[in-house]
Design a protein around this motif. Structure first.
Motif, PDB file in Angstrom:
ATOM      1  N   LEU A  19      70.331  40.487  99.534  1.00  0.00           N
ATOM      2  CA  LEU A  19      70.018  40.513  98.113  1.00  0.00           C
ATOM      3  C   LEU A  19      70.797  39.362  97.474  1.00  0.00           C
ATOM      4  O   LEU A  19      71.991  39.237  97.714  1.00  0.00           O
ATOM      5  CB  LEU A  19      70.454  41.854  97.528  1.00  0.00           C
ATOM      6  N   MET A  20      70.115  38.489  96.750  1.00  0.00           N
ATOM      7  CA  MET A  20      70.778  37.395  96.044  1.00  0.00           C
ATOM      8  C   MET A  20      70.720  37.704  94.558  1.00  0.00           C
ATOM      9  O   MET A  20      69.636  37.825  93.984  1.00  0.00           O
ATOM     10  CB  MET A  20      70.126  36.052  96.354  1.00  0.00           C
ATOM     11  N   TRP A  21      71.892  37.847  93.960  1.00  0.00           N
ATOM     12  CA  TRP A  21      72.000  38.272  92.566  1.00  0.00           C
ATOM     13  C   TRP A  21      72.620  37.177  91.725  1.00  0.00           C
ATOM     14  O   TRP A  21      73.666  36.638  92.053  1.00  0.00           O
ATOM     15  CB  TRP A  21      72.835  39.543  92.493  1.00  0.00           C
ATOM     16  N   LYS A  22      71.938  36.855  90.649  1.00  0.00           N
ATOM     17  CA  LYS A  22      72.421  35.886  89.675  1.00  0.00           C
ATOM     18  C   LYS A  22      72.666  36.639  88.375  1.00  0.00           C
ATOM     19  O   LYS A  22      71.818  37.387  87.923  1.00  0.00           O
ATOM     20  CB  LYS A  22      71.380  34.787  89.463  1.00  0.00           C
ATOM     21  N   ARG A  23      73.838  36.423  87.804  1.00  0.00           N
ATOM     22  CA  ARG A  23      74.183  37.092  86.553  1.00  0.00           C
ATOM     23  C   ARG A  23      74.616  36.043  85.550  1.00  0.00           C
ATOM     24  O   ARG A  23      75.420  35.163  85.853  1.00  0.00           O
ATOM     25  CB  ARG A  23      75.327  38.079  86.773  1.00  0.00           C
ATOM     26  N   SER A  24      74.071  36.133  84.356  1.00  0.00           N
ATOM     27  CA  SER A  24      74.493  35.221  83.292  1.00  0.00           C
ATOM     28  C   SER A  24      74.713  36.029  82.017  1.00  0.00           C
ATOM     29  O   SER A  24      74.096  37.063  81.804  1.00  0.00           O
ATOM     30  CB  SER A  24      73.460  34.124  83.065  1.00  0.00           C
ATOM     31  N   LYS A  47      67.365  38.731  92.473  1.00  0.00           N
ATOM     32  CA  LYS A  47      67.543  39.426  91.193  1.00  0.00           C
ATOM     33  C   LYS A  47      68.335  38.559  90.235  1.00  0.00           C
ATOM     34  O   LYS A  47      69.360  38.002  90.608  1.00  0.00           O
ATOM     35  CB  LYS A  47      68.291  40.751  91.383  1.00  0.00           C
ATOM     36  N   TRP A  48      67.869  38.452  89.012  1.00  0.00           N
ATOM     37  CA  TRP A  48      68.598  37.755  87.958  1.00  0.00           C
ATOM     38  C   TRP A  48      68.684  38.734  86.792  1.00  0.00           C
ATOM     39  O   TRP A  48      67.765  38.863  85.997  1.00  0.00           O
ATOM     40  CB  TRP A  48      67.874  36.492  87.538  1.00  0.00           C
ATOM     41  N   ARG A  49      69.783  39.450  86.752  1.00  0.00           N
ATOM     42  CA  ARG A  49      69.971  40.477  85.726  1.00  0.00           C
ATOM     43  C   ARG A  49      71.424  40.516  85.301  1.00  0.00           C
ATOM     44  O   ARG A  49      72.311  40.211  86.077  1.00  0.00           O
ATOM     45  CB  ARG A  49      69.608  41.851  86.275  1.00  0.00           C
ATOM     46  N   ASP A  50      71.646  40.964  84.079  1.00  0.00           N
ATOM     47  CA  ASP A  50      73.020  41.127  83.604  1.00  0.00           C
ATOM     48  C   ASP A  50      73.657  42.327  84.283  1.00  0.00           C
ATOM     49  O   ASP A  50      74.613  42.213  85.014  1.00  0.00           O
ATOM     50  CB  ASP A  50      73.050  41.310  82.083  1.00  0.00           C
ATOM     51  N   GLY A  51      73.114  43.490  84.042  1.00  0.00           N
ATOM     52  CA  GLY A  51      73.626  44.703  84.650  1.00  0.00           C
ATOM     53  C   GLY A  51      72.760  45.056  85.841  1.00  0.00           C
ATOM     54  O   GLY A  51      71.550  45.146  85.729  1.00  0.00           O
ATOM     55  N   PHE A  52      73.390  45.225  86.983  1.00  0.00           N
ATOM     56  CA  PHE A  52      72.612  45.517  88.182  1.00  0.00           C
ATOM     57  C   PHE A  52      73.459  46.335  89.141  1.00  0.00           C
ATOM     58  O   PHE A  52      74.616  45.998  89.396  1.00  0.00           O
ATOM     59  CB  PHE A  52      72.156  44.213  88.846  1.00  0.00           C
ATOM     60  N   GLN A  53      72.899  47.395  89.660  1.00  0.00           N
ATOM     61  CA  GLN A  53      73.585  48.245  90.637  1.00  0.00           C
ATOM     62  C   GLN A  53      73.291  47.676  92.027  1.00  0.00           C
ATOM     63  O   GLN A  53      72.220  47.907  92.584  1.00  0.00           O
ATOM     64  CB  GLN A  53      73.071  49.671  90.519  1.00  0.00           C
TER      65      GLN A  53
END
Length: 126
Positions: free
Chosen positions: A90-95, A58-64
């Motif tokens: 789950l691998m989460w990238k936030r920018s 997942k590459w999202r700003d806001g993520f639950q």
């Protein structure tokens, strides 16, 4: 041409595969095909012991995170894999856009990996 979120997701999945394939204790990593109702994740990573872990990228700003991991685990139950998954992550990238920057950049750590509590316990007690 694909839309921007789709292109970012594809880039992130490919990055994870390339990153994992450079690790000496991993046998292989590959992107999983999109499967509609049978889609159980984005990337598979196989260890040298033969265990295969399924990653939702997942590459999202806001993520639950809690909801995202729960949804991934539910989708894995319905997926039709040619292997038996040893675990999930789950691998989460936030920018975020920072003042003065034209492009978005990481906010804190560039990315995080989230796994279920029981899998974490198994990892630290091996």
């Amino acid at each position: 041409m694909t839309n921007k979120p789709k292109a970012q997701g594809t880039w992130w999945e490919t990055f994870i595969v390339d990153w994992a394939n450079q690790h000496p204790r991993l046998k292989a990593a590959w992107r999983l095909p999109e499967g509609g109702g049978k889609d159980g994740g984005d990337v598979a990573i196989e260890t040298i012991d033969g265990d295969v872990y399924v990653i939702e990228a997942k590459w999202r700003d806001g993520f639950q995170i809690h909801r995202g991991l729960n949804k991934h685990l539910s989708k894995m139950e319905k997926a039709d894999y040619p292997f038996v998954p040893a675990g999930a992550a789950l691998m989460w990238k936030r920018s975020v856009r920072k003042p003065g920057n034209e492009k978005r950049s990481p906010d804190g750590l560039p990315d995080v990996v989230v796994i279920p509590r029981d899998e974490w316990l198994d990892l630290i007690t091996r």
